[in-house]
Write a protein that holds these residues in place. Sequence first.
Motif, mmCIF file in Angstrom:
data_model
loop_
_atom_site.group_PDB
_atom_site.id
_atom_site.type_symbol
_atom_site.label_atom_id
_atom_site.label_comp_id
_atom_site.label_asym_id
_atom_site.label_seq_id
_atom_site.Cartn_x
_atom_site.Cartn_y
_atom_site.Cartn_z
ATOM 1 N N TYR A 161 9.733 4.276 -2.167
ATOM 2 C CA TYR A 161 8.675 5.200 -1.774
ATOM 3 C C TYR A 161 7.778 4.591 -0.695
ATOM 4 O O TYR A 161 7.676 3.362 -0.556
ATOM 5 C CB TYR A 161 7.809 5.574 -2.976
ATOM 6 C CG TYR A 161 8.450 6.532 -3.950
ATOM 7 C CD1 TYR A 161 9.061 7.697 -3.515
ATOM 8 C CD2 TYR A 161 8.417 6.268 -5.320
ATOM 9 C CE1 TYR A 161 9.626 8.589 -4.418
ATOM 10 C CE2 TYR A 161 8.981 7.148 -6.234
ATOM 11 C CZ TYR A 161 9.594 8.311 -5.773
ATOM 12 O OH TYR A 161 10.148 9.188 -6.673
ATOM 13 N N ARG A 162 7.115 5.448 0.035
ATOM 14 C CA ARG A 162 6.071 5.066 0.977
ATOM 15 C C ARG A 162 4.758 5.651 0.497
ATOM 16 O O ARG A 162 4.741 6.631 -0.262
ATOM 17 C CB ARG A 162 6.380 5.609 2.379
ATOM 18 C CG ARG A 162 7.118 4.655 3.329
ATOM 19 C CD ARG A 162 8.372 4.099 2.766
ATOM 20 N NE ARG A 162 9.054 3.205 3.728
ATOM 21 C CZ ARG A 162 10.112 2.495 3.452
ATOM 22 N NH1 ARG A 162 10.642 2.528 2.237
ATOM 23 N NH2 ARG A 162 10.674 1.724 4.366
ATOM 24 N N MET A 163 3.652 5.045 0.926
ATOM 25 C CA MET A 163 2.341 5.628 0.663
ATOM 26 C C MET A 163 1.541 5.605 1.956
ATOM 27 O O MET A 163 1.764 4.761 2.830
ATOM 28 C CB MET A 163 1.619 4.897 -0.468
ATOM 29 C CG MET A 163 1.426 3.432 -0.285
ATOM 30 S SD MET A 163 0.706 2.704 -1.802
ATOM 31 C CE MET A 163 0.543 0.993 -1.299
ATOM 32 N N PRO A 164 0.630 6.564 2.122
ATOM 33 C CA PRO A 164 -0.085 6.678 3.395
ATOM 34 C C PRO A 164 -0.994 5.487 3.659
ATOM 35 O O PRO A 164 -1.583 4.913 2.740
ATOM 36 C CB PRO A 164 -0.897 7.965 3.232
ATOM 37 C CG PRO A 164 -0.982 8.203 1.766
ATOM 38 C CD PRO A 164 0.247 7.603 1.170
ATOM 39 N N SER A 165 -1.077 5.115 4.944
ATOM 40 C CA SER A 165 -1.955 4.028 5.363
ATOM 41 C C SER A 165 -2.395 4.296 6.786
ATOM 42 O O SER A 165 -1.584 4.235 7.714
ATOM 43 C CB SER A 165 -1.225 2.683 5.285
ATOM 44 O OG SER A 165 -2.036 1.644 5.801
ATOM 45 N N SER A 168 -0.190 5.847 9.473
ATOM 46 C CA SER A 168 1.193 5.445 9.236
ATOM 47 C C SER A 168 1.471 5.446 7.734
ATOM 48 O O SER A 168 0.836 6.169 6.972
ATOM 49 C CB SER A 168 1.430 4.057 9.847
ATOM 50 O OG SER A 168 2.762 3.661 9.719
ATOM 51 N N ALA A 169 2.453 4.639 7.317
ATOM 52 C CA ALA A 169 2.800 4.521 5.905
ATOM 53 C C ALA A 169 3.254 3.108 5.630
ATOM 54 O O ALA A 169 3.673 2.377 6.530
ATOM 55 C CB ALA A 169 3.903 5.519 5.538
ATOM 56 N N THR A 264 6.785 10.076 0.953
ATOM 57 C CA THR A 264 5.448 9.485 0.911
ATOM 58 C C THR A 264 4.694 10.054 -0.287
ATOM 59 O O THR A 264 4.650 11.273 -0.481
ATOM 60 C CB THR A 264 4.679 9.779 2.208
ATOM 61 O OG1 THR A 264 5.405 9.216 3.306
ATOM 62 C CG2 THR A 264 3.284 9.178 2.162
ATOM 63 N N GLU A 266 1.249 9.323 -3.327
ATOM 64 C CA GLU A 266 -0.056 8.695 -3.532
ATOM 65 C C GLU A 266 -0.114 8.153 -4.953
ATOM 66 O O GLU A 266 -0.260 8.912 -5.916
ATOM 67 C CB GLU A 266 -1.191 9.695 -3.314
ATOM 68 C CG GLU A 266 -2.584 9.086 -3.487
ATOM 69 C CD GLU A 266 -2.787 7.816 -2.655
ATOM 70 O OE1 GLU A 266 -2.944 6.732 -3.256
ATOM 71 O OE2 GLU A 266 -2.757 7.923 -1.423
#
Length: 411
Positions: A161-165, A168-169, A264, A266
Amino acid sequence: MTYWAQLLHFYQPPTQTHEILHKVAEESYRPLIEVIRQHPNARLAVNIQGVLTEQLLEHGLGDVVLGLKELAEKGQVEFVGSAKFHPILPLIPLAEREKSIAENARTNGRAFGSAWKPRGFFPPEMCYSAGITPAIHAAGHEWVILSGVACPEDWPINVVYRMPSNSSAIAVLFRDDVRSNRVSFRETDPQRFVEDLRKVGGSEEAYVVTAMDAETYGHHIRDWEKEFLGATFALLAHHKAHGGSNVRMALPSDLLTLFPAGPTIEPFPSSWSTSRDDIAAQNPYPLWKSPGNRLHELQWEYVDHCLDLVAIARRYATTAPARKFSSIAQEKLQPALHSCQFWWASRRPMWDVSMVHRGFVLLNEVVVYASKSIREGSASEAVKRNAAWRLAAANEARMEIERELIWSEGG
């Protein structure tokens, strides 16, 4: 094929004694390094707080630092970033968060040289909130490890998984809490553990991430580094030599290339000591800032006074004496924010008056030096008067903390 990626977390608080540090190094750190050396197939991530790196070097235990460096140079170990004095990142201001991450990188970069090239990040106690991600990403990290309880979607075994940053991610690896705890509490053995890993993906490729305190091995559980970790390394090597291995060790960073990116998400604010019930009760950091824990309330009230007084001192430190005391206050603030004083005040079930007070003494020093700086600085009388009110409020909180400690049961 199941890929097993593990992380070991090395940490001692800035208030640790010389005797305990030597005991932990002898019982845990040195035996761990030796076990990994004996098994060239071993692959794992190491998070070592900068405060511990400094302590090891200052207390004649530099062989531990050198041993970890050698393992990293051989490719058996990858270092991951963190925050130097082990603060609870979601609970401290952005500026202190960024400073702690940067100081950790500087300290470990000096100690480990070119072997220090972290791609991943371990938030102390795996305490997470969305607010900490930008500072982690900005420091150059590609992934973060979080507790499995933070995962809000289907459990990932074949995607990352990716998470928002920011815009970007960043990748997120979730610790398998159940399997990690089975190891940490000696509820498994090498054969059962490996057989369990074999079943994860069935006939498909999959991965499992475990993480725990390095001190689990040898210090908390005597000889566990040999009986479990070394024996598991040996078992996997035996399987591979006889063509029957469908479990392979991998560095956590390898998972980002071995498996495709997932959606993505959270993650939930949480820690590796947070339960689903805690999340439902909006109590994401129960061992460090729990609603209804009066001592936690007082501790964080005192931290707020520290932060405000340091900010005022920094702003008006225009004279030599003011600059001197402001610098001392700022230098002492980072270690004063370490997590252990709150953990020992949690009563869940941890409770130790001496450890709580030892941490509080560091916070008290920050208040004293910041207040002295303000007194010697160029602030107006109105600002100094407001700072004096802040100091009075801090002193009232200090007395309440001391009353809580003195009149508490046990500890």
